[in-house]
Design a protein around this motif. Structure first.
Motif, PDB file in Angstrom:
ATOM      1  N   ASN A 129       2.668   3.299  -2.021  1.00 15.17           N
ATOM      2  CA  ASN A 129       2.467   4.442  -2.918  1.00 15.17           C
ATOM      3  C   ASN A 129       1.086   5.071  -2.743  1.00 15.17           C
ATOM      4  N   ALA A 130       0.061   4.239  -2.718  1.00 14.57           N
ATOM      5  CA  ALA A 130      -1.301   4.754  -2.598  1.00 14.57           C
ATOM      6  C   ALA A 130      -1.518   5.476  -1.276  1.00 14.57           C
ATOM      7  N   GLU A 139       0.197   8.898  -1.049  1.00 12.32           N
ATOM      8  CA  GLU A 139      -0.525   9.925  -1.812  1.00 12.32           C
ATOM      9  C   GLU A 139      -1.791  10.360  -1.084  1.00 12.32           C
ATOM     10  N   ILE A 140      -2.505   9.413  -0.527  1.00 11.67           N
ATOM     11  CA  ILE A 140      -3.720   9.739   0.225  1.00 11.67           C
ATOM     12  C   ILE A 140      -3.386  10.600   1.441  1.00 11.67           C
ATOM     13  N   LEU A 199       0.801  -1.216   0.000  1.00 13.98           N
ATOM     14  CA  LEU A 199       0.000   0.000   0.000  1.00 13.98           C
ATOM     15  C   LEU A 199       0.840   1.274   0.000  1.00 13.98           C
ATOM     16  N   GLU A 247      -6.633   4.143  -8.953  1.00 14.31           N
ATOM     17  CA  GLU A 247      -5.545   4.550  -9.846  1.00 14.31           C
ATOM     18  C   GLU A 247      -4.353   3.607  -9.734  1.00 14.31           C
ATOM     19  N   TYR A 248      -4.112   3.113  -8.534  1.00 12.52           N
ATOM     20  CA  TYR A 248      -2.979   2.214  -8.309  1.00 12.52           C
ATOM     21  C   TYR A 248      -3.337   0.742  -8.548  1.00 12.52           C
ATOM     22  N   THR A 285      -0.835  -4.512  -8.133  1.00 11.09           N
ATOM     23  CA  THR A 285      -0.590  -3.115  -7.794  1.00 11.09           C
ATOM     24  C   THR A 285       0.901  -2.809  -7.681  1.00 11.09           C
ATOM     25  N   VAL A 333      -7.827   7.262  -5.617  1.00 12.98           N
ATOM     26  CA  VAL A 333      -6.383   6.995  -5.551  1.00 12.98           C
ATOM     27  C   VAL A 333      -6.118   5.498  -5.553  1.00 12.98           C
ATOM     28  N   PHE A 334      -6.831   4.768  -4.721  1.00 10.34           N
ATOM     29  CA  PHE A 334      -6.644   3.313  -4.680  1.00 10.34           C
ATOM     30  C   PHE A 334      -6.895   2.698  -6.061  1.00 10.34           C
TER      31      PHE A 334
END
Length: 259
Positions: free
Chosen positions: A40-41, A44-45, A38, A252-253, A197, A249-250
């Motif tokens: 990267n996601a 960003e979040i 998790l 997108e990844y 992912t 966002v999730f």
């Protein structure tokens, strides 16, 4: 001299009065323990959330098993995001989670990756596949099946595909799924089984096979709040993880999102 002393008293008095009407509070911070897949996601979040609310987050990424054991031993986490239900079950069994906060947040899938330079773009994975030949003297990278969720899914899948007996002695067992991905990126392992992912965020690997979802239990990511940590800042971030902004966002990844 008298003027100087009088001025000093006035300055001190003014400072004391000012501080009494504008108290300084430590900035709110929420600590999240999350599975390494998790990274990267969630980063960003967290950036989006801080920009909108001013609330900072502290992220700790590792294998779900490592994080679960740390939480059970009293590590200062507020929220736990696991890459499988087994380790979320564990922390609930230890009595360290808020009983009403568990939520199935995300889903994922398993793929086989190879370095961009690997000669084959598509590998057919079935019981007749010669893993040793495909690895060309290297190993098959994955999370350690003994404690890393990605490794557990890998083992279950290879067993159901009739390949585990051949694959087991050829495994490169990483401490987490990002470690397995790194082995393939460095070409220390020519093939690896990781989450889709993870494959999507790497510029050094390519997906050579999608692992049949029917070959393993569903890959789910539950989230929950740690016991006695349900203060407003924690609840707000927990709810934000289920908001449209976070879901976008999730997605997108490459994650699937449970509504």
């Amino acid at each position: 001299m008298w003027v100087s002393k009088k001025l000093s008293v006035l300055v001190v008095s003014f400072a004391a009065a000012f501080s009494s009407i504008t108290p300084v509070h430590a900035a709110e911070k929420v600590t999240i323990f999350a599975a390494s897949s998790l990274t990267n996601a969630m980063n960003e979040i967290a950036d989006i959330y801080q920009d909108e609310t001013g609330v900072k987050t502290a992220m700790s990424f590792a294998s779900s098993s490592t994080l679960a054991r740390q939480i059970a031993q009293g590590a200062p986490a507020d929220i736990y995001l696991s890459a499988n239900n087994k380790w979320m079950d564990y922390v609930f069994e230890q009595g360290v989670m808020d009983a009403d906060s568990r939520h199935q947040l995300l889903t994922n899938s398993l793929v086989m990756v190879a370095p961009k330079s690997y000669p084959d773009d598509h590998v057919i994975i079935n019981a007749s596949w010669n893993i040793k030949q495909a690895l060309d003297g290297t190993r098959l990278a994955t999370g350690d099946p003994a404690h890393v969720p990605a490794g557990r899914y890998t083992k279950e899948s290879l067993e159901n595909l009739g390949l585990w007996q051949q694959a087991e002695p050829l495994l490169a067992r990483a401490n987490n799924v990002r470690g397995a991905l790194a082995l393939v990126e460095r070409e220390e392992a020519l093939l690896g089984m990781v989450y889709k992912t993870d494959a999507l965020v790497s510029k050094k690997v390519k997906i050579v096979a999608d692992i049949p979802e029917s070959s393993h239990v569903p890959i789910e990511y539950p989230v929950a709040i740690v016991k006695d940590k349900s203060r407003k800042a924690v609840i707000d971030f927990y709810q934000f993880l289920q908001s449209k902004q976070a879901i976008d966002v999730f997605t997108e990844y490459g994650f699937g999102v449970n509504k």
